[in-house]
Each structure stands twice: as structure tokens, then as C-alpha cells.
Design an enzyme around this catalytic site. Structure first.
Site, PDB file in Angstrom:
ATOM      1  N   GLU A   1      -2.944 -10.499  -4.620  1.00  0.00           N
ATOM      2  CA  GLU A   1      -3.289  -9.079  -4.717  1.00  0.00           C
ATOM      3  C   GLU A   1      -4.799  -8.963  -4.585  1.00  0.00           C
ATOM      4  O   GLU A   1      -5.547  -9.595  -5.339  1.00  0.00           O
ATOM      5  CB  GLU A   1      -2.789  -8.467  -6.038  1.00  0.00           C
ATOM      6  N   HIS A  51      -1.324   1.773  -2.750  1.00  0.00           N
ATOM      7  CA  HIS A  51      -0.531   0.642  -3.249  1.00  0.00           C
ATOM      8  C   HIS A  51       0.639   1.128  -4.101  1.00  0.00           C
ATOM      9  O   HIS A  51       1.787   0.713  -3.907  1.00  0.00           O
ATOM     10  CB  HIS A  51      -1.421  -0.304  -4.060  1.00  0.00           C
TER      11      HIS A  51
END
Ligand code: CA
Length: 422
Positions: free
Chosen positions: A206, A140
Site C-alpha cells: 500500500e 482508494h
């Protein structure tokens, strides 16, 4: 092996195939039935076991636990009893729900303490005093760094040396099922020189997992990395809703603020670290070597399969992401050791989220930002509509589970529907 984790155990409560809640899990939550008072419960198959009622019948009396703990509207006081007591309760529940247990016929009592999940409301299970969000997925951090800074050199110099984090907002953490309102704020449109004010047009999710602090620390105390897991009660799924346009304009130099703090959604059942024991795996190698206070031994990652689904209004849901908690570069023990290394104190019920959990392949990216590569590669939904970012009416569904020896330990779902801005 912890007895309650024994894969041979079977419950007299029906546990459908594929259920996240076999007798080996027994995650804790807070429920309410028919508008009654909140109370502690565990999930078993498609049912919940009401701990307040079991306590009133004396099932926990020999454990020397105040019955009132089970009648609280949050888990904090129960968790604060410490792992010796909370594990004893889990073991007792494992006995009560075990088909081979003969000391009493708990199934005769079932109508009094066992209820279908469809008949109960699952409530916010914790009073969260403080919430910290880490940034611990290498994939990420690399994706975001490549997008916004330098594709050749995406990580900032500190990233491989410490688990980067910011202090988030605890007040807006909500339980699965709670609708989330699209936030309004300042943003700088592409190419513009002046900011505008309005509803975010780059709404994102997320995919994260959060741990719940189970043991307080004193101000000034640092928890060594090899003791850190003693301070973790259990885990939940965590959706750190993000307004990318607001975030991008505001975040420098102090980090996320209004682009994040309008809502975070958690799954309602706290899965204990004990129940997750069989899912331990080695984490990725860390290079360069980290400083001594972050050096750990053993398997500190967990093999938890994670998914994100998006359900547009009046359409079928579509899976948009498959990831795994095992990819985390920084593990929870390192996060907790780092969090306390300066003497910062932790309290029971504090929540520490992992940061977006992305994997190595494009279908394992844990946010729309990455999945659509900043909106440049929109997703096509089953109803033919496309998504660069989330639309009003979309329901975002997080799921997570791991499986060993035929036993599936799961979290259920963390869902939230995105409502239009007011
Ligand atoms: Ca986050």
C-alpha cells in the site's frame, strides 16, 4: 520564506541533478558507519552529514542543545527538543553546507563529518510508540468499496464525516532495505466453507505517506485543527504491506489485524514539514461540510509525486503506479485533530499513516488490489511474467518527491524484498 528553503541556496557539497536531497531539504535520519555507533545525520546530495561529529566540534553549542542528543540511535530525543530548536539546527546545517557562507571554512572539515551514503547504513530512525493507519483517500476507499460492497454506493455512511482509521502495530515498522517475510495465516478460499491455513497468496503493498508526531499531548487534551501542524515534525514514505486473503477473512467486525501487522516499511530520512512548505496546495473540496472541529483553513495538502516500482528477481524494475499525496481527501491536520478529539494522547515518534494514496486514474492506484482489480487484470512485467499479487523475490520500491522553483524535495526510497514464507 524560511531561509533554509531559499531556492537560491547552493551547497559546496555536490548535489547531482535529480537528487532528492538538495541543501533546501536536509532530512534527518540515523546512520552507522563501519559498524560504529549510531548517530543522527542529514542527507545532502549523495552524502550524509554526521551531526554527532559536528556537535563534538561545537557547531551547535550556542543553540544550547545537549550534545548527547546527536549520539542517540533514534531521532525521538532530538525531535522532542521542539521545533524552535530543531529548526535552528536545520538552519545551522544550511549555513554550514552553504557555498556562500564564510564564517568558517566548513569544507576543510568535510572529511571529518561528510560521508558518501554508500558508506553508511541507514537505520530505523525512530522509536515508534504507537502507529495509526488512516483511510483518507477517497479514490482508494471508493475502489475498495466498489470491489467488496456496492459499486453504486461504495462509501460507508461515516466516510465523508470523519477520517476513518485503525490502530496498527508499531513493533513491526522497519526501515527501507529490511526484507519482509510472506506471512502465514487463516484464509477462506473462494467458494470454500471452511478456512485453511498457509502462506498468503494475495500479498500486496500500500502506497502511503506517514507523519511523525513531534510534540506530545496530555491525556484528555484535544488539538484544534488549526494548531495540529505544530504537532507534526515531518513525513516519511510508508509501505503498509498487506496480505489480502488473511485480511478479508479476519477483518470483520474489528478491522485489520494479522493481514497487516507483520511488516510496514518506511523511508529512512524524515523530511521536515518546514522543508515541504513550498509544496503546499489546496485539498479537494469536502462535501458535505464536515463538523466544526474538522473544519480547516488554508492549503493543508502537499503536492508530492509518488511512485511504486516492482523489481522481480533477476529482472529490471517496472513502475506500476504514479500517484500524488495532494489527492488526500482528509489532510494531516484533520487526522491529528480527529485523533485527539476524544482526549487520546500522542507521544513524540508516534506515526500516523495516510492510508493508501490512490488517484483518479487506473495507473494511479496505490495497491495491487486496485491496479489488478482484485487480481482480475494482472500486470505484465518486463520479463514477461505476470502479477495479480506480489511474487516471492519481488522488491517493492516506493519513491516520492515534489518540485518548486527548480528545487526538488524528496524522500529517497522505501524498499523491501518479499521473502518466501518459512
Ligand atoms: Ca493501509
Amino acid at each position: 520564506m524560511i531561509h533554509a528553503n531559499n531556492p537560491a541556496l547552493r551547497s559546496w557539497v555536490d548535489v547531482p541533478p535529480g537528487s532528492d536531497f538538495p541543501i533546501q531539504n536536509l532530512p534527518f535520519g540515523v546512520v552507522r558507519r563501519n559498524g560504529g555507533s549510531p548517530r543522527l545525520a542529514v542527507a545532502i546530495g549523495g552524502h550524509v552529514a554526521d551531526l554527532k561529529i559536528l556537535a563534538e566540534h561545537g557547531f551547535f553549542d550556542d543553540l544550547k542543545i545537549d550534545r548527547e542528543v546527536f549520539a542517540k540511535p533514534y531521532l525521538n530525543d532530538f525531535i522532542a527538543l521542539g521545533k524552535a530548536k530543531t529548526s535552528a539546527v536545520r538552519n545551522r546545517l544550511s549555513q554550514i553546507l552553504d557555498s556562500d557562507f564564510e564564517e568558517w571554512d566548513a569544507s576543510e572539515l568535510a572529511p571529518f563529518f561528510l560521508f558518501p551514503q554508500s558508506e553508511v547504513e541507514t537505520l530505523m530512525p525512530l522509536q515508534v510508540g504507537d502507529y495509526t493507519d488512516f483511510y483518507s483517500s477517497l479514490e482508494h476507499a471508493s475502489n475498495v468499496g466498489a470491489m467488496f460492497r456496492d459499486p453504486q454506493n461504495p462509501l460507508l455512511p461515516n466516510w465523508r464525516h470523519l477520517p476513518v482509521a485503525y490502530h496498527g502495530r508499531a513493533s513491526s515498522i522497519v526501515v527501507s532495505g529490511t526484507p519482509v517475510r510472506r506471512p502465514k495465516g487463516q484464509m477462506l478460499p473462494t467458494g470454500a466453507e471452511q478456512p485453511i491455513f498457509g502462506p498468503s497468496i494475495r500479498m500486496d503493498f500500500e502506497l502511503e505517506v506517514a507523519f511523525v508526531v513531534g510534540k506530545p499531548t496530555e491525556l484528555g487534551q484535544s488539538v484544534p485543527v488549526h494548531e495540529a501542524e505544530d504537532y507534526i515534525f515531518g513525513l516519511v514514505l510508508f509501505n503498509d504491506w498487506s496480505a489480502r486473503d488473511i485480511q478479508q477473512w479476519e477483518y470483520q467486525p474489528l478491522g485489520p489485524f494479522l493481514g497487516k501487522n507483520f511488516a510496514s516499511t518506511i523511508s529512512p530520512w524524515v523530511v521536515t514539514l518546514e522543508a515541504l512548505e513550498p509544496l503546499r496546495v489546496q485539498g479537494p473540496a469536502q462535501s458535505p461540510q464536515v463538523l466544526p472541529y474538522l473544519q480547516y483553513e488554508g492549503a493543508r495538502n502537499f503536492d508530492l509525486h509518488l511512485e511504486v516500482w516492482i523489481q522481480p528477481e533477476q529482472a529490471e524494475p517496472m513502475r506500476v503506479c504514479r500517484s500524488n499525496f495532494k489527492y488526500m481527501y482528509w489532510n494531516m491536520a484533520q487526522q491529528l485533530a480527529h485523533h485527539t478529539v476524544n482526549g487520546c494522547n500522542l507521544r513524540v515518534g508516534d506515526m500516523c499513516a495516510s492510508g493508501t494514496i490512490s488517484g483518479p486514474t487506473p495507473d494511479s492506484y496505490g495497491s495491487m488490489l486496485e491496479l489488478t482489480w482484485r487480481g482480475t487484470k494482472p500486470l505484465t512485467m518486463p520479463d514477461g511474467s505476470t502479477r495479480a499479487f506480489l511474487h516471492d523475490g519481488d522488491i517493492v520500491i516506493l519513491r516520492g518527491w515534489g518540485e518548486r522553483n527548480g528545487v526538488r524535495i524528496g524522500f529517497g526510497e522505501a524498499t523491501g524484498k518479499l521473502l518466501p514464507a518459512l
